[in-house]
Design an enzyme around this catalytic site. Structure first.
Site, PDB file in Angstrom:
ATOM      1  N   ASP A 467       0.679  -1.324   0.017  1.00 39.08           N
ATOM      2  CA  ASP A 467      -0.041  -0.120   0.115  1.00 39.08           C
ATOM      3  C   ASP A 467       1.074   1.344  -0.057  1.00 39.08           C
ATOM      4  O   ASP A 467       1.608   1.602   0.966  1.00 39.08           O
ATOM      5  CB  ASP A 467      -0.922   0.000   1.438  1.00 39.08           C
ATOM      6  CG  ASP A 467      -1.766   1.203   1.508  1.00 39.08           C
ATOM      7  OD1 ASP A 467      -1.518   2.035   0.694  1.00 39.08           O
ATOM      8  OD2 ASP A 467      -2.743   0.919   2.205  1.00 39.08           O
ATOM      9  N   HIS A 468       0.701   1.863  -1.169  1.00 43.44           N
ATOM     10  CA  HIS A 468       1.820   2.974  -1.212  1.00 43.44           C
ATOM     11  C   HIS A 468       1.643   4.165  -0.522  1.00 43.44           C
ATOM     12  O   HIS A 468       2.302   4.927  -0.211  1.00 43.44           O
ATOM     13  CB  HIS A 468       1.783   3.448  -2.667  1.00 43.44           C
ATOM     14  CG  HIS A 468       3.087   4.049  -3.231  1.00 43.44           C
ATOM     15  ND1 HIS A 468       4.170   4.432  -2.443  1.00 43.44           N
ATOM     16  CD2 HIS A 468       3.762   4.139  -4.439  1.00 43.44           C
ATOM     17  CE1 HIS A 468       5.243   4.923  -2.917  1.00 43.44           C
ATOM     18  NE2 HIS A 468       4.922   4.678  -4.340  1.00 43.44           N
ATOM     19  N   ARG A 469       0.442   4.281   0.260  1.00 43.65           N
ATOM     20  CA  ARG A 469       0.166   5.236   1.462  1.00 43.65           C
ATOM     21  C   ARG A 469       0.966   5.116   2.621  1.00 43.65           C
ATOM     22  O   ARG A 469       1.269   5.853   3.299  1.00 43.65           O
ATOM     23  CB  ARG A 469      -1.373   5.120   1.724  1.00 43.65           C
ATOM     24  CG  ARG A 469      -2.411   5.682   0.540  1.00 43.65           C
ATOM     25  CD  ARG A 469      -3.711   5.155   1.065  1.00 43.65           C
ATOM     26  NE  ARG A 469      -3.830   3.721   1.604  1.00 43.65           N
ATOM     27  CZ  ARG A 469      -4.903   3.436   2.174  1.00 43.65           C
ATOM     28  NH1 ARG A 469      -6.239   4.361   2.282  1.00 43.65           N
ATOM     29  NH2 ARG A 469      -5.135   2.241   2.564  1.00 43.65           N
TER      30      ARG A 469
END
Ligand code: CAO
Length: 495
Positions: A467-469
């Site tokens: 999850d690039h967040r």
């Protein structure tokens, strides 16, 4: 988009007097009539009114657009030079106007606090226009206060009623030269959007960011129906042409193309379809691909085969990877975290329960092995074998499926070179394993000029989706690099 005067609408002020035609529900107040005239528009004469952006009774603030006019070269909005209430419109669509023509009569009344809040910009800088400043019109007559008044224009619509004078507004406002292209009027995020004050107010009430709506009015103007449509699309999951929402998949009658039959979908598949969609849509996914040289580990695994068989087990590379992942997760806490509610922090889990995707005939199930860091390879193999068996015979309980901080998905027993697994959100990462291949590797390392020779090595493909967040690409690359190191030197697992 129309250009916009930033700019000098001329206006005349009248003496304070009592106004009797305010909107219903608003008490009569002392008000000042102000004539809004077409400002200096260069050499243009008889320019057509193509849009009327306000109606009598509308409350406007400084710089709210009142009308759009269009010459054969440009379209431009004429903003209000004052805050007030539109008392009367003096032009209709299609009218021809020139510099000095009266466009509207405004009442610069004392607005209630609520009304002032309604017309006030929502934040500093929300308007893309500077505060009014004196207009550099030719030979302006001296005027004490406010400065730089421009004389009333003659030869336009007659002005009835009280004495009126011009008031100052900003900019030059030459129609052919104006560069403004937005109609910012106190709507943060919607400052470059063309919409009437009433529509802006409506959008604010509904919490709609005008910049995300699509205007269907003339020249792209956002209408009230556009705001309503935007809300409707958001509520029903429909797509906005600007990219918000997810466009529904159209229903297709496949029987038009040949024989078809409909089969029921197993409940597991329906549930996992919903979960996968939710994960995919909520977490911006990136997949980091890598390879681990597990030649030594494979040699060791073979030496364990007999003992495993005695225990009624089969060891696969996955069991070693489970142990190695728990080891690396201890060093990379973000990978065992979840976003805190509200997204303002991370909840880091100091436990090492790992989910493992199991392929069943009814769909994908992800049971969880608890406390992987405390368990040996045989124990992990036995536990996974038991969970997979119970997953396939539908004997898992809810507790078997909960509590993972990270998941693995292995297609290594089937085939493939790499894939992009979907993160089991709210987890933030998942590791995919593909089938190991024997590959030639240069024994001299990454330098082709160094002395060495090609050797056959067992290479395990790794696919880490994250999850690039929460996780940056650099962190993901460090994670897989470290994991590959641990797998390449299984002795690390003892440290
Ligand atoms: N490379 C080469 N061979 C591999 C391998 C790999 N990466 N991983 C496993 N193998 C071998 C095993 O050693 C075993 O060989 P033997 O029969 O000679 O002993 C064979 O492949 C079958 O292994 P397996 O898949 O039954 O066992 P596993 O422990 O590796 O995996 C389980 C268990 C439950 C994860 C697996 O059976 C499964 O269901 N995998 C599918 C998961 C899935 O569908 N993922 C996709 C989800 S989308 O993200």
């Amino acid at each position: 988009m129309p250009k916009r005067l930033t700019a000098t609408g001329w206006m005349q002020r009248g003496p304070i007097r009592e106004s009797r035609d305010l909107r219903i529900g608003v008490e009569e107040r002392l008000a000042q009539e102000i004539l809004i005239r077409v400002p200096d528009i260069g050499d243009f004469e008889a320019v057509e009114v193509v849009e009327i952006l306000v109606a009598p009774g509308d409350v406007v603030q400084v710089e709210d657009p009142l009308v759009s006019i269009e010459s054969d070269k440009a379209t431009m909005e004429i903003p209000s030079p004052v805050a007030g209430r539109v008392h009367e419109l003096r032009v209709s669509l299609g009218d021809s106007v020139s510099e000095g023509s009266v466009l509207a009569v405004l009442l610069a009344e004392e607005l209630s606090d609520a009304e002032q809040a309604e017309v006030a910009p929502e934040s500093e800088g929300a308007s893309s226009f500077p505060a009014p400043s004196p207009a550099p019109s030719p030979a302006p007559p001296p005027a004490p206060s406010p400065p730089a008044f421009k004389p009333p224009h003659t030869g336009t619509s007659p002005v009835s009623g009280a004495e009126r004078v011009d008031a100052p507004v900003a900019g030059t406002g030459a129609l052919g030269a104006s560069s403004g292209s937005s109609s910012g009027s106190g709507d943060s995020g919607g400052a470059a959007v063309h919409a009437s004050p009433g529509v802006r107010r409506y959008a604010r009430q509904l919490g709609v960011d005008l910049a995300r709506t699509s205007g269907s009015g003339p020249l792209g103007r956002v209408l009230e129906t556009d705001v309503t449509g935007h809300v409707h699309a958001a509520m029903t999951g429909g797509a906005s042409p600007n990219g918000g929402g997810v466009p529904p998949v159209p229903d297709v009658d496949f029987s038009r193309f040949g024989p078809v039959r409909e089969e029921p979908l197993a409940k597991i598949r329906r549930v996992s379809a919903r979960n996968l969609s939710r994960s995919w849509l909520n977490a911006p996914h990136v997949t980091q691909h890598d390879e681990a040289d597990i030649t030594e580990l494979e040699a060791f695994r073979r030496t364990c085969k007999a003992e495993a068989a005695q225990r009624g087990l089969k060891l696969s590379p996955l069991h070693f990877v489970l142990k190695a992942v728990a080891r690396v997760l201890a060093e990379f806490p973000d990978f065992r975290s979840s976003l805190a509610p509200g997204g303002e922090g991370l909840i880091v889990k100091d436990y090492f329960h790992l989910g493992v995707a199991v392929d069943t005939e009814n769909g994908l199930v992800v049971p969880v092995i608890r406390d992987v860091e405390t368990k040996g390879i045989f124990e992990l193999a036995g536990e996974l074998s038991d969970l997979a068996e119970r997953a396939r015979t539908r004997k898992l309980g809810p507790a078997d499926l909960q509590g993972a901080c990270f998941s693995l998905s292995s297609l290594g027993g089937i085939g493939g070179t790499a894939f992009t697994p979907i993160v089991n959100v709210p987890e933030v990462a998942i590791l995919g394993l593909s089938k190991l291949r024997v590959q030639p590797r240069w024994s001299g390392g990454n330098d082709p000029l160094s002395p060495g020779e090609f050797e056959g090595r067992a290479v395990l493909p790794l696919s880490l989706s994250y999850d690039h967040r929460v996780i940056d690409g650099a962190a993901a690359a460090r994670f897989t690099t470290r994991l590959a190191t641990v797998l390449a030197h299984p002795g690390h697992l003892l440290l």
